[in-house]
Design a protein around this motif. Structure first.
Motif, PDB file in Angstrom:
ATOM      1  N   ILE A   1      64.235 -16.601 -40.406  1.00 23.99           N
ATOM      2  CA  ILE A   1      63.447 -15.380 -40.237  1.00 23.99           C
ATOM      3  C   ILE A   1      63.245 -14.689 -41.585  1.00 23.99           C
ATOM      4  N   ALA A   2      62.036 -14.176 -41.790  1.00 27.68           N
ATOM      5  CA  ALA A   2      61.748 -13.323 -42.950  1.00 27.68           C
ATOM      6  C   ALA A   2      61.484 -11.909 -42.460  1.00 27.68           C
ATOM      7  N   LEU A   3      61.981 -10.935 -43.210  1.00 27.35           N
ATOM      8  CA  LEU A   3      61.826  -9.524 -42.862  1.00 27.35           C
ATOM      9  C   LEU A   3      60.881  -8.865 -43.856  1.00 27.35           C
ATOM     10  N   VAL A   4      59.846  -8.208 -43.346  1.00 29.08           N
ATOM     11  CA  VAL A   4      58.888  -7.534 -44.220  1.00 29.08           C
ATOM     12  C   VAL A   4      58.735  -6.093 -43.759  1.00 29.08           C
ATOM     13  N   ASP A   5      59.321  -5.189 -44.514  1.00 30.74           N
ATOM     14  CA  ASP A   5      59.261  -3.751 -44.209  1.00 30.74           C
ATOM     15  C   ASP A   5      59.579  -3.006 -45.492  1.00 30.74           C
ATOM     16  N   ASP A   6      58.906  -1.897 -45.745  1.00 33.24           N
ATOM     17  CA  ASP A   6      59.125  -1.189 -47.005  1.00 33.24           C
ATOM     18  C   ASP A   6      60.347  -0.268 -46.978  1.00 33.24           C
ATOM     19  N   HIS A   7      61.058  -0.224 -45.863  1.00 34.75           N
ATOM     20  CA  HIS A   7      62.271   0.576 -45.773  1.00 34.75           C
ATOM     21  C   HIS A   7      63.488  -0.353 -45.813  1.00 34.75           C
ATOM     22  N   ALA A   8      64.220  -0.306 -46.921  1.00 33.26           N
ATOM     23  CA  ALA A   8      65.357  -1.211 -47.098  1.00 33.26           C
ATOM     24  C   ALA A   8      66.424  -0.995 -46.019  1.00 33.26           C
TER      25      ALA A   8
ATOM     26  N   VAL B   1      58.327 -14.460 -38.852  1.00 39.14           N
ATOM     27  CA  VAL B   1      58.229 -13.307 -39.744  1.00 39.14           C
ATOM     28  C   VAL B   1      58.189 -12.050 -38.887  1.00 39.14           C
ATOM     29  N   LEU B   2      59.045 -11.109 -39.195  1.00 34.53           N
ATOM     30  CA  LEU B   2      58.969  -9.777 -38.585  1.00 34.53           C
ATOM     31  C   LEU B   2      58.262  -8.891 -39.598  1.00 34.53           C
ATOM     32  N   LEU B   3      57.048  -8.482 -39.267  1.00 35.61           N
ATOM     33  CA  LEU B   3      56.158  -7.825 -40.226  1.00 35.61           C
ATOM     34  C   LEU B   3      55.844  -6.399 -39.794  1.00 35.61           C
ATOM     35  N   ASP B   4      56.217  -5.452 -40.646  1.00 35.39           N
ATOM     36  CA  ASP B   4      55.867  -4.051 -40.399  1.00 35.39           C
ATOM     37  C   ASP B   4      54.361  -3.874 -40.564  1.00 35.39           C
ATOM     38  N   VAL B   5      53.758  -3.087 -39.708  1.00 34.37           N
ATOM     39  CA  VAL B   5      52.310  -2.948 -39.714  1.00 34.37           C
ATOM     40  C   VAL B   5      51.802  -2.087 -40.861  1.00 34.37           C
ATOM     41  N   GLU B   6      52.700  -1.334 -41.513  1.00 34.82           N
ATOM     42  CA  GLU B   6      52.253  -0.378 -42.534  1.00 34.82           C
ATOM     43  C   GLU B   6      52.874  -0.612 -43.905  1.00 34.82           C
ATOM     44  N   ILE B   7      53.132  -1.839 -44.277  1.00 38.45           N
ATOM     45  CA  ILE B   7      53.689  -2.081 -45.600  1.00 38.45           C
ATOM     46  C   ILE B   7      52.647  -1.799 -46.683  1.00 38.45           C
TER      47      ILE B   7
ATOM     48  N   ARG C   1      55.475 -18.221 -37.215  1.00 37.03           N
ATOM     49  CA  ARG C   1      54.968 -17.305 -36.190  1.00 37.03           C
ATOM     50  C   ARG C   1      55.236 -15.858 -36.615  1.00 37.03           C
ATOM     51  N   ILE C   2      54.244 -15.016 -36.405  1.00 31.03           N
ATOM     52  CA  ILE C   2      54.323 -13.636 -36.891  1.00 31.03           C
ATOM     53  C   ILE C   2      54.504 -12.671 -35.730  1.00 31.03           C
ATOM     54  N   ILE C   3      55.540 -11.856 -35.812  1.00 33.98           N
ATOM     55  CA  ILE C   3      55.784 -10.784 -34.852  1.00 33.98           C
ATOM     56  C   ILE C   3      55.637  -9.459 -35.595  1.00 33.98           C
ATOM     57  N   ILE C   4      54.750  -8.623 -35.101  1.00 39.01           N
ATOM     58  CA  ILE C   4      54.510  -7.309 -35.710  1.00 39.01           C
ATOM     59  C   ILE C   4      55.515  -6.292 -35.179  1.00 39.01           C
ATOM     60  N   LEU C   5      56.029  -5.451 -36.075  1.00 40.23           N
ATOM     61  CA  LEU C   5      56.846  -4.299 -35.688  1.00 40.23           C
ATOM     62  C   LEU C   5      56.077  -3.047 -36.065  1.00 40.23           C
ATOM     63  N   SER C   6      55.969  -2.113 -35.129  1.00 40.74           N
ATOM     64  CA  SER C   6      55.112  -0.955 -35.379  1.00 40.74           C
ATOM     65  C   SER C   6      55.624   0.287 -34.660  1.00 40.74           C
ATOM     66  N   MET C   7      55.270   1.433 -35.227  1.00 38.59           N
ATOM     67  CA  MET C   7      55.526   2.705 -34.559  1.00 38.59           C
ATOM     68  C   MET C   7      54.354   3.093 -33.665  1.00 38.59           C
ATOM     69  N   TYR C   8      53.243   2.368 -33.785  1.00 35.43           N
ATOM     70  CA  TYR C   8      51.997   2.771 -33.143  1.00 35.43           C
ATOM     71  C   TYR C   8      51.643   1.872 -31.963  1.00 35.43           C
ATOM     72  N   ASP C   9      51.223   2.497 -30.897  1.00 37.69           N
ATOM     73  CA  ASP C   9      50.864   1.788 -29.665  1.00 37.69           C
ATOM     74  C   ASP C   9      49.362   1.938 -29.445  1.00 37.69           C
ATOM     75  N   GLY C  10      48.571   1.312 -30.312  1.00 36.02           N
ATOM     76  CA  GLY C  10      47.120   1.466 -30.238  1.00 36.02           C
ATOM     77  C   GLY C  10      46.431   0.173 -29.854  1.00 36.02           C
ATOM     78  N   PRO C  11      45.592   0.193 -28.822  1.00 36.86           N
ATOM     79  CA  PRO C  11      44.941  -1.038 -28.361  1.00 36.86           C
ATOM     80  C   PRO C  11      43.985  -1.654 -29.371  1.00 36.86           C
ATOM     81  N   GLN C  12      43.312  -0.834 -30.194  1.00 33.49           N
ATOM     82  CA  GLN C  12      42.364  -1.397 -31.154  1.00 33.49           C
ATOM     83  C   GLN C  12      43.084  -2.222 -32.211  1.00 33.49           C
ATOM     84  N   LEU C  13      44.176  -1.691 -32.761  1.00 34.59           N
ATOM     85  CA  LEU C  13      44.954  -2.433 -33.747  1.00 34.59           C
ATOM     86  C   LEU C  13      45.569  -3.671 -33.113  1.00 34.59           C
TER      87      LEU C  13
END
Length: 220
Positions: A10-17, A57-63, A83-95
């Motif tokens: 697994i790779a972690l991608v988030d701007d918060h250490a 990959v666990l990928l933050d949506v706002e890096i 395979r990419i799994i998005i992690l997000s604070m936002y629950d928006g259908p368009q994104l």
């Protein structure tokens, strides 16, 4: 001890250490998962993933850096089996819809419980075509309502020629098919697009950007 070939990388991608540290502790505590890389921005993430080719990959949506769909596209190009799994604070259908179109395999809100995160990683790893969503029902319903139907490559070819007002026999000659085959493709297109006529099918396909608008000289 888990054998190396059974380990999920697994790779972690988030701007918060601190958040990455929490993810690492959660995932590596289960025994069959290993963190092989971390990044805090899109450029570093793409380089790291190209080097490590992780399973997930666990990928933050706002890096910081590129827009998230661009980052997803670059990751899929450089490491197509990841395979990419998005992690997000936002629950928006368009994104969510845009990211599903870009090829993600999961979208989880950061409010999920640890067992939901672990289950999502395992599920996507075991079944690469599965999509795991942990969002509101409203978002899922809106994405489903606006999802474009899937036409095969040959159906798209047939419909593109139908958009130029070619008859079934003309389309058959153009594509080297039997006319009966073209008629079968058109029937399938009608069903998938819920269309009542050729013009209706063409208009719906154009609205969904499934085919290109007619331009002068297209068939020359």
């Amino acid at each position: 001890m888990v054998a190396d070939d059974l380990i999920i990388t697994i790779a972690l991608v988030d701007d918060h250490a601190l958040f990455r540290e929490g993810l690492r502790e959660i995932l590596e505590s289960v025994g069959d998962m290993r963190i092989v890389g971390e990044a805090g921005d899109s450029m570093s993430a793409v380089t790291m993933i190209a080097d490590t080719c992780p399973d997930i990959v666990l990928l933050d949506v706002e890096i910081p850096g590129d827009e998230v769909t661009e980052t997803v596209s670059r990751i899929r190009t450089l490491s197509p089996d990841t395979r990419i799994i998005i992690l997000s604070m936002y629950d928006g259908p368009q994104l969510l819809s845009r990211l599903l179109g870009a090829g993600i395999r999961g979208y989880l809100l950061k409010s999920v419980h640890r067992h939901e995160l672990i289950a999502a990683v395992r599920s996507v790893h075991e079944e690469p075509t599965r999509i795991v969503l942990a969002v509101s029902r409203n978002s899922v319903a809106q994405v489903e309502a606006t999802a474009a139907p899937t036409l095969t490559d040959k159906e798209l070819e047939v419909l593109q020629l139908a958009a130029h007002a070619l008859s079934n026999s003309q389309i058959a000659r153009k594509l080297g098919l039997a006319e009966a085959t073209v008629k079968r493709h058109m029937r399938n297109i009608f069903v998938k697009l819920n269309a009542v006529s050729r013009i209706d099918a063409v208009n719906k396909a154009l609205a969904a950007s499934l085919i290109a608008p007619r331009t002068r000289g297209d068939l020359d």
